[in-house]
Structure formats: C-alpha cells, structure tokens
Design an enzyme around this catalytic site. Structure first.
Site, PDB file in Angstrom:
ATOM      1  CB  CYS A  64      -0.941   0.003   1.204  1.00  0.00           C
ATOM      2  SG  CYS A  64      -1.924  -1.510   1.321  1.00  0.00           S
ATOM      3  CG  HIS A  93      -1.914   4.358   5.174  1.00  0.00           C
ATOM      4  ND1 HIS A  93      -1.767   4.285   3.805  1.00  0.00           N
ATOM      5  CD2 HIS A  93      -2.119   3.077   5.600  1.00  0.00           C
ATOM      6  CE1 HIS A  93      -1.864   3.025   3.416  1.00  0.00           C
ATOM      7  NE2 HIS A  93      -2.077   2.272   4.479  1.00  0.00           N
ATOM      8  CD  GLU A 140      -1.664   7.490   9.304  1.00  0.00           C
ATOM      9  OE1 GLU A 140      -1.148   8.243   8.439  1.00  0.00           O
ATOM     10  OE2 GLU A 140      -2.662   6.782   9.067  1.00  0.00           O
ATOM     11  CE  LYS A 162      -5.644   4.372   2.131  1.00  0.00           C
ATOM     12  NZ  LYS A 162      -4.694   5.489   2.295  1.00  0.00           N
ATOM     13  CG  HIS A 176      -6.380   0.916   1.164  1.00  0.00           C
ATOM     14  ND1 HIS A 176      -5.412   1.498   0.375  1.00  0.00           N
ATOM     15  CD2 HIS A 176      -5.703   0.282   2.175  1.00  0.00           C
ATOM     16  CE1 HIS A 176      -4.221   1.236   0.874  1.00  0.00           C
ATOM     17  NE2 HIS A 176      -4.373   0.507   1.960  1.00  0.00           N
ATOM     18  CG  PHE A 220      -0.158  -5.706   4.324  1.00  0.00           C
ATOM     19  CD1 PHE A 220      -0.670  -4.910   5.331  1.00  0.00           C
ATOM     20  CD2 PHE A 220      -1.006  -6.618   3.713  1.00  0.00           C
ATOM     21  CE1 PHE A 220      -1.991  -5.010   5.723  1.00  0.00           C
ATOM     22  CE2 PHE A 220      -2.324  -6.732   4.090  1.00  0.00           C
ATOM     23  CZ  PHE A 220      -2.830  -5.926   5.102  1.00  0.00           C
TER      24      PHE A 220
END
Length: 411
Positions: free
Chosen positions: A163, A302, A313, A334, A339, A397
């Site tokens: 991502c 994010h 975060e 998002k 996403h 990830f």
C-alpha cells in the site's frame, strides 16, 4: 546541490471520477464511491462493498487492440499518465527521451489474469494457458506500458511496497531528478484488484469492512470503524526539474520538498504499535525538506479505517510532532474513495497538491466520533484556508513506510 523538483502535470482515475477535475469536484462535494460489488457475484461473501471505477471504457482512450493487451491496472495507469502528460504540456518529441523516465508502482498487478488462466489450467490443461499470462499479470507492466505508450526511454522502475507503492514510486522519481538521472519523471501508482480472490483474501485477513452501508463502510478514525473498503484506480504525476520546467514555460502546481522512508521491521501486516516507524518516515521527510516539525499544519493520513492503522498512525503523529500534533489538521481521502492499495499514495498525493492549490482541506467523510487516544483533529469538517506544506503518508504490509512532503512553489 540537489536539484529542485516540481509538479507540472497530474492525472487520475478514481472511484469518484475519471480525470483530475472530476475527481477534485467529487472531493469538494464529499462524494463517496462505495457501492455493492458489480464485477462478480458476491453470494457467500462477508464483504460485499467496494469502490469501483465507474463508466470506464478503455477504448475511449486507446484503440481496441492496445486495450486488449493490457489488464485493468495497466489501462488505468496509461489513461492517468496520458492526462498528466497532456496537463503538463509536455511535447515529448522535443525532449531527450533518455532523460524522461517512468516510475509507476502496483502492489498486486493483475489478479484477474491469474484467476482467469488458473481456471483455464484446471479445466483445459497447461497447454491452454494464454501465452501472454505473465506479461499481462506482473506488476512492472504498468510502468512498462506507460513507457511504451509515450516513448519514455529514461529510467523505468516499478516500486512494489504494497500500500506504499504509489508513494515510494513518486519519492524515487523525486530522487532520480534531484540527482540528475532524469529531467522529467512520469510517476505514481495503479491498482485494479476488486476480484473474487482479492476480496476473499483480504476478508480472511479481517482487513475489510463488513458494513453494507455506503455511508458507514469506510470511516477512518471513527470509533465504529471495522476495516477498509477495497478501491481501484490510478494516480500519475509529472515531476520535473525546476529549471527544465521554467525553460519551457510549464505551469507549476507545487514543489516536492521531502521524501522520508522507514521500515517497522515488526510484523507482516500490523504497523508497529507505538508508531515509531511511521514517525521516523515523517520526520525524515521534514528533515529532507529543510523544515522544522512545527512548520507542518496538515497531514493526509494513510487512514485506512482499520482499528490498528488509525490508532497506530495517531501514535506516530504524536511521536513525531509532540504537542504540536494538536495543531495539525489530519484527514483521510480513503473516506471517499476507499483504499486503492498500490495507487492510494499517488491519488492522495494528487489530493494534497489540489488542496494546496485551492487552500482547501477536505473533510474526513463519515467521521462522527473517535475514541480514547485518538484525540487529534481528524477533520470532521472541511476547512477553507491557506497552508504551505502537506505530508502524505503511506504504510504498507511488510512494515513499509513512506512520507512525501509537498509545498507551495516559490521562487
């Protein structure tokens, strides 16, 4: 001396509009792109919502033969790149093609091709698998196709960091120009993974929202968040060395000032719990830009709408900015487009540039109430105000962290 790098063109294919102008209009109007999945029958699936690109016909942008030799993620990249190059007013016939490069990432590539040909393998045997399976499927073909379509003969790379792919791709393009390996880079990310195995896999990972309500399925930083919603699309920008852009009279949207990276070195899916990895990426970007943490007043997070990401975060922002974190406006794009995996950071970078240009910080749509440690300003409303710098965060990830810092261009 590192060379200065500016943004001179932008392109976008998103769940709330194809083209930057349409996308931006959707952002300002708080449009959401969530709906029941239309690409396949979701009977038996726990998660049935996605943010699909609507009304996309690749043959409106390329001939039928060319479109047929590209999977969806490549089509999105080529369409967004075409818009970005045209927006930049870049006449490639007048450029040294070896000084114009391409850095376009995809986290997954084509799951469609893999699913389709695996079924053919099982039903008809190995001799019937399509000869173009591999070049249709592999992630680097987005960069490959963009380079081929537009004759870009400079550095051509494909950064794959899940991502964070789009952000890393723009960051590496920035570095490429800074150090003289190219004058122009077409950079960004693309993804098209709303497929049976894609949705089933992320569902089994308990990463996707199980809400069937379009208004409550992707709600970053909300106490009722239950996971992210899979999106698709592409974001592409033209980055250019400043003097090169000025010489040809290009319109300059913004300047890329900093790029910070780190690795959590912690877990294959979860960010490190104290947020230290993402904090270091942000601080690296601030340092790279020659700024102080107190100069930052806006972050495009994010912000995936998963429990772990949004909490960790938040901790990262507090670790990086200490008490100043309370003065920073934080939002998540998002909340409107879901996403986009490898395309997420690139589309969010475009969002940052548009917000800087318009003096507008968009609302985190659907956010009602946060909880516990999550006590920062996550933009329950939009703001019309001038600001000078934006940080865009992407966390992938594997522990990949990337932060891009973009600012208003000044002489």
């Amino acid at each position: 001396m590192k060379r200065r790098v500016v943004v001179t063109g932008m392109g976008a294919v998103t769940p709330i509009g194809v083209g930057v102008d349409t996308f931006w209009d959707g952002i300002v109007k708080e449009k959401i792109g969530f709906a029941p999945i239309s690409y396949f029958d979701t009977t038996g699936y726990k998660c049935t919502m996605a943010a699909e690109v609507k009304d996309f016909n690749p043959e409106e942008y390329m001939d039928k033969k060319t479109a047929r030799r590209m999977e969806k993620f490549c089509q999105y990249a080529v369409v967004a790149a075409k818009e970005a190059i045209e927006d930049a007013g870049l006449n490639l016939e007048e450029e040294d093609p070896y000084m114009v490069g391409c850095s376009v990432g995809s986290g997954v590539g084509s799951l469609q091709a893999m699913e389709r040909e695996h079924e053919r393998l099982l039903e008809k045997g190995p001799g019937r698998v399509a000869p173009l399976l591999v070049p249709l499927m592999i992630t680097n073909m987005a960069a490959g196709n963009v380079s081929i379509q537009f004759g870009l003969k400079g550095k051509s790379i494909n950064v794959v960091t899940a991502c964070a792919s789009g952000s890393h791709s723009i960051g590496e393009a920035f570095r490429t120009i800074q150090y003289g390996d190219a004058d122009v880079m077409v950079a960004g990310g693309t993804e098209g993974s709303v497929t049976p195995i894609g949705i089933a896999g992320f569902t089994s990972l308990t990463a996707l929202s199980d809400s069937n309500d379009p208004k409550r399925c992707s709600i970053p930083f909300d106490k009722d968040r239950s996971g992210f919603v899979m999106g698709e699309g592409a974001g592409i920008v033209v980055l250019e060395e400043l003097e090169h852009a000025k010489k040809r009279g290009a319109h300059i949207y913004a300047e890329v000032l900093g790029y910070g990276c780190s690795s959590d070195a912690y877990h294959i899916t979860s960010p490190v719990e104290d947020g230290s990895g993402a904090a270091r990426a942000m601080l690296n970007a601030v340092s790279d830009a020659g700024l102080e943490p107190e100069d930052i007043t806006y972050i495009n997070a994010h912000g995936t709408s998963t429990h772990h990401n949004d909490l960790f975060e938040t901790r990262a922002i507090k670790m990086a900015f200490s008490e100043h974190a309370k003065n920073i406006k934080i939002n998540s794009t998002k909340s409107m487009i879901g996403h986009l995996l490898g395309a997420a950071g690139a589309v969010e970078f475009v969002t940052c540039v548009k917000q800087l240009e318009n003096g507008f910080i968009h609302k985190t749509v659907g956010l009602n109430e946060s909880e516990g440690e999550m006590d920062l300003n996550y933009c329950k409303e939009s703001y019309k105000e001038d600001f000078n710098y934006a940080i865009s965060n992407s966390l992938g990830f594997g522990g990949h962290n990337a932060s891009l810092l973009v600012g208003k261009y000044t002489e």
